[in-house]
Design a protein around this motif. Sequence first.
Motif, short mmCIF file in Angstrom:
data_model
loop_
_atom_site.label_atom_id
_atom_site.label_comp_id
_atom_site.label_asym_id
_atom_site.label_seq_id
_atom_site.Cartn_x
_atom_site.Cartn_y
_atom_site.Cartn_z
N GLU A 266 -35.55 25.96 -81.67
CA GLU A 266 -36.29 25.38 -82.98
C GLU A 266 -37.38 26.14 -83.29
O GLU A 266 -37.60 26.64 -84.43
CB GLU A 266 -36.25 23.99 -82.78
N THR A 267 -38.19 26.01 -82.29
CA THR A 267 -39.90 26.77 -82.72
C THR A 267 -39.56 28.35 -82.64
O THR A 267 -40.39 29.07 -83.15
CB THR A 267 -40.78 26.18 -81.75
N GLN B 23 -35.83 22.55 -78.40
CA GLN B 23 -37.32 22.76 -78.75
C GLN B 23 -37.33 24.50 -78.71
O GLN B 23 -38.04 25.17 -79.61
CB GLN B 23 -38.37 22.20 -77.84
N VAL C 98 -45.01 22.75 -85.77
CA VAL C 98 -44.16 22.30 -84.74
C VAL C 98 -43.63 20.80 -85.16
O VAL C 98 -44.57 20.03 -85.28
CB VAL C 98 -44.62 22.37 -83.40
N VAL D 284 -50.92 26.54 -84.17
CA VAL D 284 -49.67 26.00 -83.86
C VAL D 284 -49.85 24.47 -84.08
O VAL D 284 -50.83 23.94 -83.26
CB VAL D 284 -49.23 26.49 -82.37
N ALA E 108 -41.97 23.19 -77.37
CA ALA E 108 -42.20 23.39 -78.82
C ALA E 108 -43.41 24.23 -78.97
O ALA E 108 -43.72 24.88 -80.01
CB ALA E 108 -41.98 22.04 -79.52
N LEU F 212 -38.89 29.09 -86.09
CA LEU F 212 -40.01 28.49 -87.14
C LEU F 212 -40.93 29.77 -86.85
O LEU F 212 -41.56 29.97 -87.87
CB LEU F 212 -40.45 27.37 -86.82
N ALA F 213 -41.01 30.19 -85.54
CA ALA F 213 -42.11 31.19 -85.41
C ALA F 213 -41.62 32.46 -86.13
O ALA F 213 -42.30 33.25 -86.66
CB ALA F 213 -42.25 31.50 -83.94
N SER G 240 -43.58 17.79 -75.95
CA SER G 240 -43.49 18.80 -76.85
C SER G 240 -44.11 20.10 -76.05
O SER G 240 -44.41 21.25 -76.80
CB SER G 240 -44.26 18.64 -78.06
N PRO H 112 -44.08 29.22 -79.71
CA PRO H 112 -44.96 30.07 -80.80
C PRO H 112 -46.10 30.92 -80.19
O PRO H 112 -46.25 31.90 -80.59
CB PRO H 112 -45.43 29.03 -81.57
N ILE I 268 -47.74 27.98 -87.62
CA ILE I 268 -46.41 27.62 -87.20
C ILE I 268 -46.20 26.18 -87.01
O ILE I 268 -46.92 25.50 -86.15
CB ILE I 268 -46.04 28.31 -85.91
#
Length: 397
Positions: free
Chosen positions: A46-47, A43, A163, A142, A175, A50-51, A172, A179, A161
């Motif tokens: 991954e995030t 997590q 998630v 988020v 995750a 993404l951020a 989570s 962000p 962002i």
Amino acid sequence: MIEGTAGVSGHREADESLLDNPDALAEKDPGGMLRHIASAGAQVRETAALAAEANLQVLADEGRPRAVVIAGIGTAGRTGDVLATVAGPRCPVPVIPHRSAGVPGWVGAADVVIAVSASGRSPEALGAAEAAHRRGARLVAVGAPDSRLQSVAERARAPFIPVPRRAPARASLWALTVPVLLAARTLGLVKVNEADLAETAARLDADADRCRPTAESFVNPAKSLALGLAGSIPIVWGSSPLATVAARRFGDTLSANARYPVVAGALGEAGRGRVGLLDGVFGGLVESARDIFADPDDTPDGTRLRVVLLRDGGLNADDDSDEPLAVEERRADAVQTLAERRGVRCDVVTAEGGSALERLASLVAVPDFASIYLALAHGLDPMAVPAVSEMKELANP
């Protein structure tokens, strides 16, 4: 007026043997909560990616804000606590977790609102995002992709962002947290760098491996902690602000996953009254009344307290002296001594790692797994919490 409702009493003993049967654990965990919690390191990675794809730089274009409000509830609300703690007392602006609908009355164009919701539809996050847009505050959101929260962010032309959804939201935490931290870094409020994130993810991966279902109880710290807590009333205290965030997180997961009543908070606050629980009807006897030859594992019939002490010996980089650390360490030693004198068992989880974020991860990971193992030992599905669903239906007809 005091109102009461009738209920059915009952108590289900923990099945200790189940925890060392991986096939039985998988059967009792149909939603895969153990698997979801084991993804914590993934997590983080991954995030963070993404951020990096979101246009967070627009937050900084107008300079340092007057204040930052992190709006959310439940696990989403804990992200505000994490940010406030990682930012520390030397943070140049107030960092304010906000768990009610809307935003504080003073929020305006000089401020930043970070709205967080795993589902993307919590009233608290949606109300805050909409209020921030109306008032001209800078906004970042988020939450789940293709959600109502994303629609509000797009309408406000604010960074969003996405998630990936892991049901339930309590699976989570990382995750949602990463962000928030990276948005705050863009504003110059925290010094979380790529190395900190990588080390935190590695720490979470390592603890997931130690706590895996195939690791037997005598070498699995989460299973050992769960077995120690079985049948008790847990009291979870954190020795520092960082450890207190982890303590309250453990309180959340013990309540939701294992359905255990729990007292959780700061060790400093405990010394102002709650430490008296050790002398209460669920506690032990003072030292003079104890049988010094008794087996410490033998306790009287009935439910007993069990203390879990989360100790953090680290300091924020901006701290000027070792005095805060010394005070916290003395308090932690004192509580361990008091518990021992009263025959109340005390489990200690000690933070490891260099950065504040990695130390927090080291205090959260094992307790997260322990709450799930404790639920499974009682034959409870840690993912499905019927009372939560029923409350939502009753409160939102």
